[in-house]
Scaffold this active site. Sequence first.
Site, PDB file in Angstrom:
ATOM      1  N   LYS A 196       0.856  -1.397  -0.146  1.00  0.00           N
ATOM      2  CA  LYS A 196      -0.141   0.188  -0.258  1.00  0.00           C
ATOM      3  C   LYS A 196       0.804   1.210   0.014  1.00  0.00           C
ATOM      4  O   LYS A 196       0.563   2.237  -0.786  1.00  0.00           O
ATOM      5  CB  LYS A 196      -0.984   0.111   1.104  1.00  0.00           C
ATOM      6  CG  LYS A 196      -1.880  -1.083   1.222  1.00  0.00           C
ATOM      7  CD  LYS A 196      -2.680  -1.140   2.617  1.00  0.00           C
ATOM      8  CE  LYS A 196      -1.800  -1.692   3.483  1.00  0.00           C
ATOM      9  NZ  LYS A 196      -1.449  -2.894   3.865  1.00  0.00           N
ATOM     10  N   LYS A 232       3.813   1.853  -1.138  1.00  0.00           N
ATOM     11  CA  LYS A 232       4.465   2.073  -2.474  1.00  0.00           C
ATOM     12  C   LYS A 232       3.369   2.741  -3.250  1.00  0.00           C
ATOM     13  O   LYS A 232       3.681   3.851  -4.067  1.00  0.00           O
ATOM     14  CB  LYS A 232       5.130   0.941  -3.049  1.00  0.00           C
ATOM     15  CG  LYS A 232       5.390   1.223  -4.458  1.00  0.00           C
ATOM     16  CD  LYS A 232       5.878   0.057  -5.354  1.00  0.00           C
ATOM     17  CE  LYS A 232       5.852   0.443  -6.545  1.00  0.00           C
ATOM     18  NZ  LYS A 232       6.551  -0.388  -7.665  1.00  0.00           N
ATOM     19  N   ALA A 267       0.604  -0.720  11.576  1.00  0.00           N
ATOM     20  CA  ALA A 267       1.011  -0.794  10.085  1.00  0.00           C
ATOM     21  C   ALA A 267       2.266  -0.440   9.751  1.00  0.00           C
ATOM     22  O   ALA A 267       2.937   0.261  10.815  1.00  0.00           O
ATOM     23  CB  ALA A 267       0.162   0.242   9.289  1.00  0.00           C
ATOM     24  N   GLY A 268       2.885  -0.838   8.948  1.00  0.00           N
ATOM     25  CA  GLY A 268       4.436  -0.623   8.422  1.00  0.00           C
ATOM     26  C   GLY A 268       4.360  -0.533   6.870  1.00  0.00           C
ATOM     27  O   GLY A 268       3.958  -1.446   6.300  1.00  0.00           O
ATOM     28  N   HIS A 269       4.252   0.733   6.395  1.00  0.00           N
ATOM     29  CA  HIS A 269       4.321   0.855   4.918  1.00  0.00           C
ATOM     30  C   HIS A 269       5.602   1.528   4.332  1.00  0.00           C
ATOM     31  O   HIS A 269       5.985   2.447   4.605  1.00  0.00           O
ATOM     32  CB  HIS A 269       2.940   2.000   4.701  1.00  0.00           C
ATOM     33  CG  HIS A 269       1.725   1.476   5.105  1.00  0.00           C
ATOM     34  ND1 HIS A 269       0.533   2.232   4.968  1.00  0.00           N
ATOM     35  CD2 HIS A 269       1.121   0.193   5.564  1.00  0.00           C
ATOM     36  CE1 HIS A 269      -0.580   1.648   5.470  1.00  0.00           C
ATOM     37  NE2 HIS A 269      -0.144   0.485   5.791  1.00  0.00           N
ATOM     38  N   THR A 270       6.176   0.670   3.567  1.00  0.00           N
ATOM     39  CA  THR A 270       7.533   0.800   3.077  1.00  0.00           C
ATOM     40  C   THR A 270       7.389   2.007   1.645  1.00  0.00           C
ATOM     41  O   THR A 270       6.653   1.485   0.721  1.00  0.00           O
ATOM     42  CB  THR A 270       8.145  -0.316   2.594  1.00  0.00           C
ATOM     43  OG1 THR A 270       7.969  -1.098   3.629  1.00  0.00           O
ATOM     44  CG2 THR A 270       9.713  -0.129   2.373  1.00  0.00           C
ATOM     45  N   ARG A 302     -16.279   3.159  25.254  1.00  0.00           N
ATOM     46  CA  ARG A 302     -16.676   4.549  25.820  1.00  0.00           C
ATOM     47  C   ARG A 302     -15.894   5.039  26.954  1.00  0.00           C
ATOM     48  O   ARG A 302     -16.322   5.831  27.556  1.00  0.00           O
ATOM     49  CB  ARG A 302     -18.242   4.879  25.844  1.00  0.00           C
ATOM     50  CG  ARG A 302     -18.866   4.521  24.580  1.00  0.00           C
ATOM     51  CD  ARG A 302     -20.206   4.118  24.887  1.00  0.00           C
ATOM     52  NE  ARG A 302     -20.338   2.804  25.400  1.00  0.00           N
ATOM     53  CZ  ARG A 302     -21.455   2.337  25.738  1.00  0.00           C
ATOM     54  NH1 ARG A 302     -22.601   2.763  25.325  1.00  0.00           N
ATOM     55  NH2 ARG A 302     -21.549   1.084  26.388  1.00  0.00           N
ATOM     56  N   ARG A 327       7.147 -13.554   7.465  1.00  0.00           N
ATOM     57  CA  ARG A 327       5.825 -13.606   7.023  1.00  0.00           C
ATOM     58  C   ARG A 327       5.540 -15.090   6.331  1.00  0.00           C
ATOM     59  O   ARG A 327       6.366 -15.439   5.706  1.00  0.00           O
ATOM     60  CB  ARG A 327       5.367 -12.582   5.807  1.00  0.00           C
ATOM     61  CG  ARG A 327       5.668 -11.049   6.529  1.00  0.00           C
ATOM     62  CD  ARG A 327       5.454 -10.162   5.275  1.00  0.00           C
ATOM     63  NE  ARG A 327       5.452  -8.685   5.709  1.00  0.00           N
ATOM     64  CZ  ARG A 327       5.956  -7.658   4.911  1.00  0.00           C
ATOM     65  NH1 ARG A 327       6.426  -7.857   3.580  1.00  0.00           N
ATOM     66  NH2 ARG A 327       5.957  -6.306   5.382  1.00  0.00           N
ATOM     67  N   SER A 358       2.921  -3.545 -10.035  1.00  0.00           N
ATOM     68  CA  SER A 358       4.111  -3.239  -9.757  1.00  0.00           C
ATOM     69  C   SER A 358       5.188  -4.407  -9.897  1.00  0.00           C
ATOM     70  O   SER A 358       4.929  -5.569  -9.535  1.00  0.00           O
ATOM     71  CB  SER A 358       3.911  -2.964  -8.399  1.00  0.00           C
ATOM     72  OG  SER A 358       5.249  -2.932  -7.900  1.00  0.00           O
TER      73      SER A 358
HETATM   74  P1  GDP Z   1       2.086  -2.175   2.980  1.00  0.00           P
HETATM   75  O1  GDP Z   1       2.148  -2.465   4.601  1.00  0.00           O
HETATM   76  O2  GDP Z   1       0.737  -2.772   2.212  1.00  0.00           O
HETATM   77  O3  GDP Z   1       2.652  -0.875   2.487  1.00  0.00           O
HETATM   78  O4  GDP Z   1       3.260  -3.134   2.572  1.00  0.00           O
HETATM   79  P2  GDP Z   1       4.969  -3.186   3.217  1.00  0.00           P
HETATM   80  O5  GDP Z   1       5.565  -2.060   3.105  1.00  0.00           O
HETATM   81  O6  GDP Z   1       4.464  -3.951   4.454  1.00  0.00           O
HETATM   82  O7  GDP Z   1       5.268  -4.554   2.334  1.00  0.00           O
HETATM   83  C1  GDP Z   1       5.633  -4.380   1.048  1.00  0.00           C
HETATM   84  C2  GDP Z   1       6.804  -4.767   0.585  1.00  0.00           C
HETATM   85  O8  GDP Z   1       6.976  -5.275  -0.575  1.00  0.00           O
HETATM   86  C3  GDP Z   1       7.796  -3.718   0.909  1.00  0.00           C
HETATM   87  O9  GDP Z   1       9.089  -4.194   1.479  1.00  0.00           O
HETATM   88  C4  GDP Z   1       7.968  -3.019  -0.289  1.00  0.00           C
HETATM   89  O10 GDP Z   1       9.247  -2.326  -0.528  1.00  0.00           O
HETATM   90  C5  GDP Z   1       7.854  -4.415  -1.364  1.00  0.00           C
HETATM   91  N1  GDP Z   1       7.220  -4.052  -2.719  1.00  0.00           N
HETATM   92  C6  GDP Z   1       6.558  -3.219  -3.023  1.00  0.00           C
HETATM   93  N2  GDP Z   1       6.133  -3.483  -4.483  1.00  0.00           N
HETATM   94  C7  GDP Z   1       7.104  -4.516  -4.518  1.00  0.00           C
HETATM   95  C8  GDP Z   1       7.084  -5.165  -5.897  1.00  0.00           C
HETATM   96  O11 GDP Z   1       6.515  -4.887  -7.144  1.00  0.00           O
HETATM   97  N3  GDP Z   1       8.193  -6.124  -5.994  1.00  0.00           N
HETATM   98  C9  GDP Z   1       8.899  -6.283  -5.216  1.00  0.00           C
HETATM   99  N4  GDP Z   1       9.890  -7.249  -5.118  1.00  0.00           N
HETATM  100  N5  GDP Z   1       8.722  -5.812  -3.691  1.00  0.00           N
HETATM  101  C10 GDP Z   1       7.830  -4.887  -3.733  1.00  0.00           C
HETATM  102  P1  IMO Z   2      -0.063  -3.125   7.038  1.00  0.00           P
HETATM  103  O1  IMO Z   2      -0.761  -1.797   7.114  1.00  0.00           O
HETATM  104  C1  IMO Z   2       0.220  -7.352   8.251  1.00  0.00           C
HETATM  105  C2  IMO Z   2      -1.770  -8.483  11.943  1.00  0.00           C
HETATM  106  C3  IMO Z   2      -0.688  -8.939  13.236  1.00  0.00           C
HETATM  107  C4  IMO Z   2      -1.830  -9.950  13.817  1.00  0.00           C
HETATM  108  C5  IMO Z   2      -3.135  -9.075  13.631  1.00  0.00           C
HETATM  109  C6  IMO Z   2      -3.592  -8.481  14.944  1.00  0.00           C
HETATM  110  O2  IMO Z   2       1.512  -2.898   6.998  1.00  0.00           O
HETATM  111  O3  IMO Z   2      -0.551  -3.896   6.172  1.00  0.00           O
HETATM  112  P2  IMO Z   2      -2.738  -5.908  15.675  1.00  0.00           P
HETATM  113  O4  IMO Z   2      -1.398  -5.585  16.274  1.00  0.00           O
HETATM  114  O5  IMO Z   2      -3.229  -5.171  14.962  1.00  0.00           O
HETATM  115  O6  IMO Z   2      -3.811  -6.318  16.970  1.00  0.00           O
HETATM  116  O7  IMO Z   2      -2.446  -7.525  15.114  1.00  0.00           O
HETATM  117  O8  IMO Z   2      -2.973  -8.487  12.567  1.00  0.00           O
HETATM  118  N1  IMO Z   2      -1.460  -6.981  11.378  1.00  0.00           N
HETATM  119  C7  IMO Z   2      -0.781  -6.929  10.141  1.00  0.00           C
HETATM  120  N2  IMO Z   2      -0.189  -7.978   9.277  1.00  0.00           N
HETATM  121  N3  IMO Z   2       0.143  -6.047   8.067  1.00  0.00           N
HETATM  122  C8  IMO Z   2      -0.140  -5.057   8.640  1.00  0.00           C
HETATM  123  O9  IMO Z   2      -0.461  -3.674   8.657  1.00  0.00           O
HETATM  124  C9  IMO Z   2      -0.971  -5.420  10.130  1.00  0.00           C
HETATM  125  N4  IMO Z   2      -1.119  -4.950  11.276  1.00  0.00           N
HETATM  126  C10 IMO Z   2      -1.733  -5.978  11.932  1.00  0.00           C
HETATM  127  O10 IMO Z   2       0.303  -9.546  12.612  1.00  0.00           O
HETATM  128  O11 IMO Z   2      -1.775 -11.170  13.248  1.00  0.00           O
HETATM  129 MG    MG Z   3       3.059  -3.570   6.239  1.00  0.00          MG
END
Ligand code: GDP
Ligand code: IMO
Ligand code: MG
Length: 422
Positions: free
Chosen positions: A19, A21, A42-45, A146, A306, A411
Site C-alpha cells: 500500500k 508504495k 501498520a508498516g508501509h514501505t 466509551r 511472513r 508493480s
Molecule cells: P504495506 O504494509 O501494504 O504498505 O506493505 P509493506 O511495506 O509492509 O510490504 C511490502 C513490501 O514489498 C515492501 O518491502 C516494499 O518495498 C515491497 N514491494 C512493493 N512493491 C513491490 C514489487 O512490486 N516487487 C517487489 N519485489 N517488492 C515490492
Molecule cells: P499493514 O498496514 C500485516 C496483523 C498482526 C496480527 C493481527 C492483529 O502494514 O499492512 P494487531 O497488532 O493489529 O492487533 O494485530 O493483525 N497485522 C498486520 N499484518 N500488515 C499489517 O499492517 C498488520 N497490522 C496488523 O500480525 O496477526
Molecule cells: Mg506493512
Amino acid sequence: MAKGTVDALLGIVFGDEGKGKVVDFFTPRYDVVARFAGGPNAGHTIIFDGKKFVLRSIPSGIFDEGKINIIGNGCVIAPDLFMAEARELETAGYTLTDRLHISRRAHLILPTHRVLDRAYEAAKGKSKVGTTGKGIGPTYSDKAARIGLRVGDILENFEAKYEALKARHLQILKDLNYTDFDITEEEKVWKEGVEYMKRFHLTNTEFEINRCLAEGKNVLAEGAQGSLLDIDHGTYPFVSSSSTTSGGVCTGLGVAPNTIGHIFGIFKAYSTRVGSGPFPVELFDETGDTIRHIGNEYGAVTGRNRRCGWLDLVALKYAIMINGVTDLVMMKGDVLDGFDTIKVCTAYKKGDEVTTEMPYDTEGWEAVYEEVPGWKTPLSDIRSEEALPQAFKDYIAYIEKATATPIKIISVSPDREATIIR
Ligand code: GDP
Ligand code: IMO
Ligand code: MG
C-alpha cells in the site's frame, strides 16, 4: 454536494500488499491523503531515489510537499511512536507541521494499552493472535467501551484523565496477575510525545475533508492492514480491531458513501500472512522459503517471518465483493520470476465439501489449486505493458477473468518508478 471524490486504496488480503508504495506513487493525482484505520501496527514501505522509509501512522502522501495528509478519526495513535516517526522525517528534511493534520477524535494508545496487549496475548497461550504488540486491540476496546482517551483530550486537563485510565488498566493487569513490567521510561517518552503532538493541527478533520471535497479537491484514503484482518469481515478472532474495508473509509474519515469514487484493491501475485490464524494456501516447504527470501517477506514493523503461499482467489473474490473493488492493483509479480509453474487456489476443500465462498470458519480448509505456466523472465526492469512476457500477461488475464475485475496497475519492484499503469 461534494464536487471532489474520495478514492480508496485498500489492502484486500492480510496486509503488507504494498500500500505504501502505491499511495506514494498515486499522491501527485490527489490533494489530500488520509489514513482512516489502524495505527502503528501498520508498516508501509516507500522507496525512491535510493532512500527507504517505513511509515506507521503518518500517511504515505507525506513525501509530496504540496499535499495535505490527515490521520482520521478511525485511527489510533501512540504519541511516542508518532514522535519518533515524525522526527525521522524531519531529520530527512521534510517539514510536517503545516501538512499533517490529526483528528481530535482519533484515540490515543497508552503505554498500558501495550502492556494489556501483551497480557491478553499471554493469557491466550496457544491461541494467541500474534499481534504487533502495539496496543491496538485494547485501545479499540476502550473506544468501544466509551472510556478511551482521544487526541482532543490532550488539550485540556489531560493528566487527570490519563491517570484515571491508567489506574483502570493497572487494576485489570493486577487481576490478570500480569505485574512484571515497568513502564517508567516508556511513559516519560510517551508524555514527551503528547507535548510534541500539540505543534500539529489537531482538528475536526471530517470538516476539513468535506470542505476540500466541496471545493472540488480529491482525497486518497490510504488503507492499513487488509480486508481479511477486518474486525467484521476478517478471519475472526485472528484479525486486527478496526474496519479496514471500504465501509471503514466512511466511518474512519467522516465522509459519505456517495463521495467514494474508485476503490483500488491491492494484492500480491502470491499470498502472505503475519501472525496466527487460518491460511489455507500456506506453503511449509522450500517453495514457501523461496518466496519469503526473494520477496523479502519479513515484517516491516516486527521483523517476523511472513507466512507465504500461492495466490488465493477465494479470498480475493470475497474481498472484491465486500469492498466493491473497482480496480485491482497487483504487486510483486517479479518475486515469481523463477518458477516453472505457478499455483492458484480456486476453491477450499474440507472432507467432501468444496466451496468457492469464503467460509465462516476458515480453520481446517485445504486449498484446491490450478496450475499455470510461469514466465521465467525478470520483470523488475520492465516499465511498459507491451514489454511484459506473454505468460505474465496470461497470468494477469487469468486473474481478471476469475475475479471479473480489471487489474489496472502492476508493480514489478519496490521502487516508485517500477509501476505500470494499464
Ligand atoms: P504495506 O504494509 O501494504 O504498505 O506493505 P509493506 O511495506 O509492509 O510490504 C511490502 C513490501 O514489498 C515492501 O518491502 C516494499 O518495498 C515491497 N514491494 C512493493 N512493491 C513491490 C514489487 O512490486 N516487487 C517487489 N519485489 N517488492 C515490492
Ligand atoms: P499493514 O498496514 C500485516 C496483523 C498482526 C496480527 C493481527 C492483529 O502494514 O499492512 P494487531 O497488532 O493489529 O492487533 O494485530 O493483525 N497485522 C498486520 N499484518 N500488515 C499489517 O499492517 C498488520 N497490522 C496488523 O500480525 O496477526
Ligand atoms: Mg506493512
